[in-house]
Design a protein around this motif. Structure first.
Motif, PDB file in Angstrom:
ATOM      1  N   GLU A 195       0.810  -1.217   0.000  1.00  0.00           N
ATOM      2  CA  GLU A 195       0.000   0.000   0.000  1.00  0.00           C
ATOM      3  C   GLU A 195       0.847   1.272   0.000  1.00  0.00           C
ATOM      4  OE1 GLU A 195      -3.441   2.310  -0.213  1.00  0.00           O
ATOM      5  OE2 GLU A 195      -3.073   0.214  -0.659  1.00  0.00           O
ATOM      6  N   PRO A 196       1.873   1.388   0.858  1.00  0.00           N
ATOM      7  CA  PRO A 196       2.698   2.610   0.816  1.00  0.00           C
ATOM      8  C   PRO A 196       3.401   2.799  -0.531  1.00  0.00           C
ATOM      9  CG  PRO A 196       3.094   1.418   2.854  1.00  0.00           C
ATOM     10  CD  PRO A 196       2.234   0.534   1.992  1.00  0.00           C
TER      11      PRO A 196
ATOM     12  N   GLU B 242       3.309   8.807   7.539  1.00  0.00           N
ATOM     13  CA  GLU B 242       2.204   7.881   7.780  1.00  0.00           C
ATOM     14  C   GLU B 242       2.672   6.431   7.716  1.00  0.00           C
ATOM     15  OE1 GLU B 242      -0.686   8.901   4.826  1.00  0.00           O
ATOM     16  OE2 GLU B 242      -1.330  10.717   5.874  1.00  0.00           O
TER      17      GLU B 242
ATOM     18  N   SER C  49       1.663   6.437  -7.114  1.00  0.00           N
ATOM     19  CA  SER C  49       0.554   7.276  -7.563  1.00  0.00           C
ATOM     20  C   SER C  49       0.896   8.755  -7.400  1.00  0.00           C
ATOM     21  CB  SER C  49      -0.707   6.924  -6.775  1.00  0.00           C
ATOM     22  OG  SER C  49      -1.762   7.761  -7.125  1.00  0.00           O
ATOM     23  N   LEU C  50       1.468   9.094  -6.269  1.00  0.00           N
ATOM     24  CA  LEU C  50       1.862  10.483  -6.004  1.00  0.00           C
ATOM     25  C   LEU C  50       2.917  10.945  -7.009  1.00  0.00           C
ATOM     26  CD1 LEU C  50       1.609  12.923  -4.116  1.00  0.00           C
ATOM     27  CD2 LEU C  50       3.386  11.893  -2.703  1.00  0.00           C
TER      28      LEU C  50
ATOM     29  N   ARG D 102       2.306   1.730  -3.442  1.00  0.00           N
ATOM     30  CA  ARG D 102       1.277   2.109  -4.406  1.00  0.00           C
ATOM     31  C   ARG D 102       0.957   3.593  -4.278  1.00  0.00           C
ATOM     32  NH1 ARG D 102      -3.502   3.598  -4.798  1.00  0.00           N
ATOM     33  NH2 ARG D 102      -3.992   3.415  -2.608  1.00  0.00           N
ATOM     34  N   LYS D 103       0.829   4.063  -3.032  1.00  0.00           N
ATOM     35  CA  LYS D 103       0.549   5.479  -2.803  1.00  0.00           C
ATOM     36  C   LYS D 103       1.691   6.352  -3.313  1.00  0.00           C
ATOM     37  CE  LYS D 103      -2.525   5.144   1.194  1.00  0.00           C
ATOM     38  NZ  LYS D 103      -2.641   5.425   2.640  1.00  0.00           N
ATOM     39  N   MET D 104       2.927   5.916  -3.067  1.00  0.00           N
ATOM     40  CA  MET D 104       4.078   6.691  -3.509  1.00  0.00           C
ATOM     41  C   MET D 104       4.129   6.739  -5.040  1.00  0.00           C
ATOM     42  SD  MET D 104       8.111   6.289  -2.631  1.00  0.00           S
ATOM     43  CE  MET D 104       8.429   4.949  -3.753  1.00  0.00           C
TER      44      MET D 104
ATOM     45  N   LEU E 104       3.450  11.153   3.376  1.00  0.00           N
ATOM     46  CA  LEU E 104       3.307   9.738   3.056  1.00  0.00           C
ATOM     47  C   LEU E 104       4.303   8.893   3.843  1.00  0.00           C
ATOM     48  CD1 LEU E 104       1.931   7.647   1.135  1.00  0.00           C
ATOM     49  CD2 LEU E 104       3.861   8.014  -0.391  1.00  0.00           C
TER      50      LEU E 104
ATOM     51  N   GLU F 140       3.931  16.360   0.315  1.00  0.00           N
ATOM     52  CA  GLU F 140       3.089  15.168   0.219  1.00  0.00           C
ATOM     53  C   GLU F 140       3.907  13.890   0.427  1.00  0.00           C
ATOM     54  OE1 GLU F 140       1.218  15.661  -3.592  1.00  0.00           O
ATOM     55  OE2 GLU F 140      -0.227  17.113  -2.828  1.00  0.00           O
TER      56      GLU F 140
END
Length: 136
Positions: free
Chosen positions: A18-19, A107, A25-26, A21-23, A104, A100
């Motif tokens: 998940e982290p 978190e 995407s960002l 994927r978020k990175m 990330l 951002e």
């Protein structure tokens, strides 16, 4: 029982990725914004240059040459201001991206910390044993 193990494995895998994927995407969103802005800036600069070339082709006497020179100086001032504005906007985009990314990572670090502490509370320390303490 196997279903529960697979579900747990899938959940852990999702949590692990998940982290990332978020990175990703960002980073992709930031790259799209930066590229779009740069393309728009290039279009503006190209239009300015084309307009100046058109104006240069219309020079036919000393007066039009003087007007062209005056407008050339104005255009250079405008170009300088536009480049400063573009640099400011790109800098703001970079700072926003940095912020951002920091959020990330913060978190992700917090979640990892929580998982480690939850795991540590739930596990008992392993007992030491040696072969010499075993009965034959």
């Amino acid at each position: 029982m196997q279903d529960k193990m697979m579900d747990a494995f899938n959940a852990q895998t999702r949590q692990m990725f998940e982290p990332m994927r978020k990175m990703n995407s960002l980073m992709l969103n930031n790259m799209e914004k930066m590229t779009q802005y740069q393309l728009e800036a290039m279009k503006r600069y190209s239009q300015m240059g084309t307009e100046r070339i058109r104006s240069a082709t219309e020079i036919n006497d000393a007066e039009s040459l003087r007007d062209f020179g005056t407008k050339q100086a104005e255009m250079m001032n405008e170009l300088s201001q536009q480049m400063q504005e573009d640099a400011r906007v790109m800098s703001e985009m970079s700072l926003q991206f940095k912020s951002e990314m920091e959020k990330l990572f913060s978190e992700a670090g917090q979640k990892m910390s929580e998982q480690v502490s939850a795991t540590a509370k739930g596990e008992q320390p392993a007992k030491a044993s040696s072969q010499s303490s075993r009965k034959s």
